[in-house]
Design a protein around this motif. Structure first.
Motif, PDB file in Angstrom:
ATOM      1  N   TRP A  58      -8.033   4.979   6.940  1.00 21.99           N
ATOM      2  CA  TRP A  58      -7.056   4.651   7.974  1.00 21.99           C
ATOM      3  C   TRP A  58      -5.890   5.591   7.790  1.00 21.99           C
ATOM      4  CZ3 TRP A  58      -7.645   0.903  11.777  1.00 21.99           C
ATOM      5  CH2 TRP A  58      -8.831   0.176  11.693  1.00 21.99           C
ATOM      6  N   HIS A  59      -5.375   6.029   8.903  1.00 19.65           N
ATOM      7  CA  HIS A  59      -4.433   7.125   8.881  1.00 19.65           C
ATOM      8  C   HIS A  59      -3.162   6.728   9.613  1.00 19.65           C
ATOM      9  CE1 HIS A  59      -2.672  10.953  10.239  1.00 19.65           C
ATOM     10  NE2 HIS A  59      -3.080  11.375   9.048  1.00 19.65           N
ATOM     11  N   ALA A  60      -2.001   7.077   9.050  1.00 21.34           N
ATOM     12  CA  ALA A  60      -0.728   6.766   9.707  1.00 21.34           C
ATOM     13  C   ALA A  60       0.209   7.939   9.574  1.00 21.34           C
ATOM     14  CB  ALA A  60      -0.117   5.523   9.091  1.00 21.34           C
ATOM     15  N   GLN A  61       1.185   8.040  10.470  1.00 25.05           N
ATOM     16  CA  GLN A  61       2.221   9.047  10.390  1.00 25.05           C
ATOM     17  C   GLN A  61       3.274   8.564   9.411  1.00 25.05           C
ATOM     18  OE1 GLN A  61       2.440  12.006  11.888  1.00 25.05           O
ATOM     19  NE2 GLN A  61       0.472  11.754  12.954  1.00 25.05           N
ATOM     20  N   GLY A  62       3.535   9.376   8.390  1.00 25.95           N
ATOM     21  CA  GLY A  62       4.573   8.981   7.450  1.00 25.95           C
ATOM     22  C   GLY A  62       4.580   9.955   6.305  1.00 25.95           C
ATOM     23  N   ARG A  63       5.687   9.957   5.558  1.00 23.84           N
ATOM     24  CA  ARG A  63       5.758  10.930   4.466  1.00 23.84           C
ATOM     25  C   ARG A  63       4.858  10.460   3.320  1.00 23.84           C
ATOM     26  NH1 ARG A  63       8.727   8.861   0.525  1.00 23.84           N
ATOM     27  NH2 ARG A  63       9.934   7.031   1.144  1.00 23.84           N
ATOM     28  N   ALA A  64       4.434  11.451   2.541  1.00 23.52           N
ATOM     29  CA  ALA A  64       3.556  11.136   1.428  1.00 23.52           C
ATOM     30  C   ALA A  64       4.275  10.227   0.438  1.00 23.52           C
ATOM     31  CB  ALA A  64       3.125  12.427   0.744  1.00 23.52           C
ATOM     32  N   GLY A  65       3.563   9.248  -0.052  1.00 25.11           N
ATOM     33  CA  GLY A  65       4.130   8.349  -1.048  1.00 25.11           C
ATOM     34  C   GLY A  65       4.956   7.228  -0.462  1.00 25.11           C
ATOM     35  N   ALA A 118       0.849  -1.195   0.000  1.00 22.36           N
ATOM     36  CA  ALA A 118       0.000   0.000   0.000  1.00 22.36           C
ATOM     37  C   ALA A 118       0.887   1.249   0.000  1.00 22.36           C
ATOM     38  CB  ALA A 118      -0.925  -0.007   1.212  1.00 22.36           C
ATOM     39  N   LEU A 119       0.250   2.406  -0.135  1.00 22.72           N
ATOM     40  CA  LEU A 119       0.977   3.682  -0.109  1.00 22.72           C
ATOM     41  C   LEU A 119       0.313   4.596   0.903  1.00 22.72           C
ATOM     42  CD1 LEU A 119       1.254   4.438  -3.934  1.00 22.72           C
ATOM     43  CD2 LEU A 119       3.117   3.752  -2.408  1.00 22.72           C
ATOM     44  N   LEU A 120       1.066   5.581   1.381  1.00 26.82           N
ATOM     45  CA  LEU A 120       0.452   6.637   2.184  1.00 26.82           C
ATOM     46  C   LEU A 120       0.278   7.848   1.276  1.00 26.82           C
ATOM     47  CD1 LEU A 120       2.410   6.463   5.557  1.00 26.82           C
ATOM     48  CD2 LEU A 120       0.197   5.455   4.964  1.00 26.82           C
ATOM     49  N   ASP A 121      -0.920   8.426   1.249  1.00 22.64           N
ATOM     50  CA  ASP A 121      -1.089   9.631   0.419  1.00 22.64           C
ATOM     51  C   ASP A 121      -0.637  10.860   1.202  1.00 22.64           C
ATOM     52  OD1 ASP A 121      -3.101  10.337   2.110  1.00 22.64           O
ATOM     53  OD2 ASP A 121      -4.731  10.037   0.665  1.00 22.64           O
ATOM     54  N   GLU A 122      -0.816  12.053   0.605  1.00 20.84           N
ATOM     55  CA  GLU A 122      -0.232  13.246   1.221  1.00 20.84           C
ATOM     56  C   GLU A 122      -0.833  13.555   2.587  1.00 20.84           C
ATOM     57  OE1 GLU A 122      -3.082  14.028  -2.103  1.00 20.84           O
ATOM     58  OE2 GLU A 122      -1.250  12.917  -1.821  1.00 20.84           O
ATOM     59  N   THR A 123      -2.059  13.080   2.851  1.00 19.89           N
ATOM     60  CA  THR A 123      -2.634  13.331   4.170  1.00 19.89           C
ATOM     61  C   THR A 123      -2.365  12.183   5.143  1.00 19.89           C
ATOM     62  OG1 THR A 123      -4.711  12.323   3.483  1.00 19.89           O
ATOM     63  CG2 THR A 123      -4.507  14.696   3.187  1.00 19.89           C
ATOM     64  N   GLY A 124      -1.621  11.187   4.700  1.00 20.77           N
ATOM     65  CA  GLY A 124      -1.304  10.070   5.585  1.00 20.77           C
ATOM     66  C   GLY A 124      -2.345   8.973   5.552  1.00 20.77           C
ATOM     67  N   MET A 125      -3.295   9.080   4.602  1.00 20.30           N
ATOM     68  CA  MET A 125      -4.302   8.015   4.490  1.00 20.30           C
ATOM     69  C   MET A 125      -3.710   6.829   3.730  1.00 20.30           C
ATOM     70  SD  MET A 125      -7.186   9.251   5.795  1.00 20.30           S
ATOM     71  CE  MET A 125      -8.752   9.012   4.976  1.00 20.30           C
ATOM     72  N   VAL A 126      -4.228   5.649   4.022  1.00 19.81           N
ATOM     73  CA  VAL A 126      -3.710   4.429   3.398  1.00 19.81           C
ATOM     74  C   VAL A 126      -4.390   4.210   2.056  1.00 19.81           C
ATOM     75  CG1 VAL A 126      -3.467   1.937   3.643  1.00 19.81           C
ATOM     76  CG2 VAL A 126      -3.251   3.413   5.654  1.00 19.81           C
ATOM     77  N   GLU A 127      -3.566   4.097   1.019  1.00 20.26           N
ATOM     78  CA  GLU A 127      -4.112   3.876  -0.314  1.00 20.26           C
ATOM     79  C   GLU A 127      -3.751   2.458  -0.754  1.00 20.26           C
ATOM     80  OE1 GLU A 127      -3.082   6.959  -3.136  1.00 20.26           O
ATOM     81  OE2 GLU A 127      -3.387   5.523  -4.769  1.00 20.26           O
ATOM     82  N   LEU A 128      -4.802   1.705  -1.029  1.00 16.04           N
ATOM     83  CA  LEU A 128      -4.589   0.282  -1.289  1.00 16.04           C
ATOM     84  C   LEU A 128      -5.378  -0.126  -2.525  1.00 16.04           C
ATOM     85  CD1 LEU A 128      -4.711  -2.323   1.567  1.00 16.04           C
ATOM     86  CD2 LEU A 128      -5.726  -2.838  -0.639  1.00 16.04           C
ATOM     87  N   ALA A 129      -4.749  -0.740  -3.473  1.00 16.27           N
ATOM     88  CA  ALA A 129      -5.395  -1.181  -4.714  1.00 16.27           C
ATOM     89  C   ALA A 129      -6.182  -0.053  -5.356  1.00 16.27           C
ATOM     90  CB  ALA A 129      -6.313  -2.385  -4.447  1.00 16.27           C
ATOM     91  N   GLY A 130      -5.622   1.157  -5.331  1.00 14.41           N
ATOM     92  CA  GLY A 130      -6.264   2.285  -5.971  1.00 14.41           C
ATOM     93  C   GLY A 130      -7.340   2.949  -5.138  1.00 14.41           C
ATOM     94  N   HIS A 131      -7.642   2.417  -3.947  1.00 14.11           N
ATOM     95  CA  HIS A 131      -8.666   3.003  -3.096  1.00 14.11           C
ATOM     96  C   HIS A 131      -8.024   3.632  -1.867  1.00 14.11           C
ATOM     97  CE1 HIS A 131     -11.645   1.083  -5.478  1.00 14.11           C
ATOM     98  NE2 HIS A 131     -12.630   1.424  -4.649  1.00 14.11           N
TER      99      HIS A 131
END
Lengths: 275, 386
Positions: B281-288, B264-277
């Protein structure tokens, strides 16, 4: 079907012929021990004597030389040797098979090497050692050189390798020391192999002629093979009837021992051979 | 000695070039049932053998009841072991098997001698005590009728109970068990599990229990230590291990069917992006940042607005079914555990929306990251989260 029957038949014929070949000397020995001197040298061979001379031959065998004494000596010597061989072979085999120590491989290689040395090679040094220890003409002189059997060590080591390591670990946890493990855990599992080795040891040492001949001169210490040689007298000629009687008496314990232990013997040998 | 705690501190061991154990530190408290769980070859049995004194450690300390015992021989450590092969003495009866450890402990060398030992002073009373203790252990294990048999005449379950009896009879400071149930068939294993747990409760014994079977570890132990490649990955109570695995390896190892691990990826707001969705769910981490999302099969529920999964296969287990699905852009098959009624309406090839109720997040290197449900979740999602 017929082929297979024929094959079986052939196989048994070959085996029977082999068995007959092996048995012939024994049959002749027993047969001669029953005959008077005249019949022994008769041109044609008969299995049974026309005139029975068994009692005379066997009485002669027991009276002209102390054959009973020889038999007892044979028993003392073989039993002591086997006891000593078992007492040394079992712990050594255990150490070679189950303990981890520096030089174990080398030690085992030495055991294998020692298997290759013919018993005649160390005879002179052993004789000198016995002389220096002032042990010549004692039971000890016959027994001591045979107390360690490399063959026994080898045989038991091969067998011990098949005993699971967990069993030894369990014994250690239960509080057994290493010697207690040898006697209480390894020995009972190895009884068939030990019986096989006992048979071989008994046969070898009962029949041993070379070393006892060197080690003892006194009649009261002689083993059966030395006793038989008494009948082979250069001056009076060989007395065949009593000689064969003595030989029969000497061989009988071997045959008996083998018959009694043959099952354990075969089991022990196959177990160590095929893992 | 009474029941005692067990400490392994910084244990290291190598066999030739292979490092079997690397700095293993474990503690089993007084009366605790600690399972050591790991695949074969992870070093768990070696660890147990080091604790028993059957094997020496290259580094580290072994403590029993707080006392250093690393220099002591196995028999001086007051530990009892149950082996996978049971390791019963084949030429002894059940009674002799169970009696031997007590004889070794309570009788002197003189008193142990065959025949002669019976005449040694004090032997009679000690022997009577041993017999009584052996019978007391044999009764609850249902061995009383089998006492004169040899191990070869016993079934697998009976042998296992004899091995247990031999360990119990001397009331050791701790029990070491090395896959004691793996030679039993499935039904017996369930019974034996209950027996061992009941025994542990009754004696309030300290048990270190090595197994590769996660069901055994999860159902029996107070705490489970997960081992891999000579290291302890995590030590925790079973449920905690399941809910909060400390790393991706633990997450993969514990649970059946296994946890879905999806890149998965973290988007710019820290949301979890999985399979294009984007998932709520939110995590601390840099975008991308690349992360791994762990989702248990039972926390994937069919619900509108979920991930668009293509059903590949349905595996029916009776009360429930496991859906084998493909997600767009995800290589591995994704598993979802649902009730049979839900599976009945589905056919392979169809699409179902799967909504994760709980997402665990791991760094690419495998360590767990903090990850929370996002407060701004859509109502549909919130329902899913409930």
């Amino acid at each position: 079907m017929v082929d297979r029957l024929l094959g079986t038949l052939l196989r048994h014929l070959v085996l029977l012929a082999g068995a007959a070949l092996m048995l012939t000397p024994f049959v002749i020995m027993v047969s001669l021990s029953l005959k008077p001197p005249g019949e022994i040298f008769a041109p044609e061979f008969r299995l049974l004597p026309e005139q029975w001379h068994a009692v005379e031959n066997y009485r002669e065998a027991f009276t002209r030389v102390p054959l009973a004494r020889f038999l007892i000596n044979g028993l003392i010597v073989t039993a002591s040797i086997f006891a000593a061989q078992a007492a040394t072979a079992l712990p050594i085999a255990y150490a070679l098979a189950k303990l981890r120590w520096r030089g174990r491989q080398a030690a085992f290689a030495l055991v294998l090497l020692a298997l290759l040395i013919p018993p005649q090679v160390p005879a002179i040094p052993l004789y000198i050692a016995m002389w220096k220890l002032d042990l010549l003409n004692t039971y000890a002189a016959i027994i001591l050189p045979s107390t360690i059997s490399v063959f026994g060590i080898f045989l038991m080591r091969q067998f011990f390798r098949t005993v699971p390591d967990d069993l030894i670990a369990a014994a250690r946890m239960d509080g057994l020391g290493e010697f207690a493990i040898v006697w209480r855990i390894m020995l009972p599992t190895a009884l068939p192999a030990l019986a096989a080795f006992g048979c071989l040891s008994f046969i070898w040492n009962w029949n041993e002629f070379f070393w006892p001949l060197i080690a003892v001169q006194e009649e009261r210490l002689m083993t059966p093979p030395l006793g038989i040689a008494f009948f082979n007298n250069a001056e009076a000629g060989t007395n065949w009837g009593p000689l064969m009687a003595a030989a029969t008496v000497t061989t009988a314990p071997l045959a008996l021992a083998f018959l009694l232990a043959s099952r354990a013997f075969v089991r022990g040998v196959t177990m160590t051979g095929v893992k | 000695m009474a029941v005692a705690s067990v400490d392994l501190i910084g244990i290291g061991k190598r066999f030739g070039a292979t490092e079997v154990l690397q700095d293993v530190t474990l503690r089993a408290a007084d009366g605790e049932f600690l399972a050591i769980l790991g695949a074969s070859g992870c070093g768990k049995s070696t660890l147990l053998r080091i604790l028993a004194g059957l094997e020496g450690a290259d580094r580290g300390q072994v403590r029993l009841g707080g006392e250093e015992v690393g220099h002591l021989r196995p028999k001086a450590r007051d530990l009892a072991m149950v082996f996978q092969s049971y390791a019963l003495y084949p030429y002894m009866t059940v009674r002799q098997n169970i009696t031997l450890p007590l004889q070794m402990r309570r009788l002197s060398a003189l008193q142990r001698l065959p025949l002669l030992g019976r005449l040694a002073p004090g032997g009679r009373a000690l022997r009577a005590g041993i017999t009584a203790d052996v019978d007391a252990v044999a009764g609850p294990l249902q061995l009383s009728a089998l006492m004169e048999r040899r191990p070869a005449q016993l079934s697998g379950g009976q042998r296992q109970r004899v091995a247990l009896g031999r360990a119990m009879v001397r009331q050791p400071a701790a029990f070491l068990m090395d896959e004691p149930l793996s030679n039993l068939d499935a039904k017996l294993r369930v019974e034996a599990r209950a027996e061992i747990v009941a025994m542990q409760r009754r004696l309030s014994a300290t048990i270190l229990y090595v197994t590769h079977d996660q069901v055994e570890a999860m159902t029996m132990a107070d705490r489970v230590a997960v081992m891999q490649a000579g290291r302890v990955l995590q030590v925790a109570p079973p449920q905690h291990l399941y809910d909060e695995p400390a790393s991706i390896d633990v997450a993969r190892f514990v649970g059946s069917p296994p946890m879905n691990i999806i890149p998965a990826l973290l988007d710019e707001t820290g949301m979890v992006e999985l399979a294009g969705h984007v998932l709520p769910w939110h995590a601390q981490g840099r975008a991308g940042a690349r992360v791994m999302a762990g989702i248990r099969p039972e926390s994937l529920v069919p619900r509108p607005g979920g991930l668009p999964a293509t059903l590949k296969r349905v595996e029916r287990l009776g009360a429930e079914a496991v859906l084998h699905c493909a997600l767009p852009g995800v290589e591995d098959t994704v598993l979802a555990r649902v009730e049979t009624a839900i599976a009945n309406g589905l056919s392979p090839g169809g699409t179902i929306p799967l909504m994760p109720r709980r997402v665990l997040l791991f760094q690419e290197a495998g360590l767990r990251m903090e990850c929370r449900p996002h407060p701004a979740a859509t109502p549909a999602m919130e329902g899913a989260l409930g």
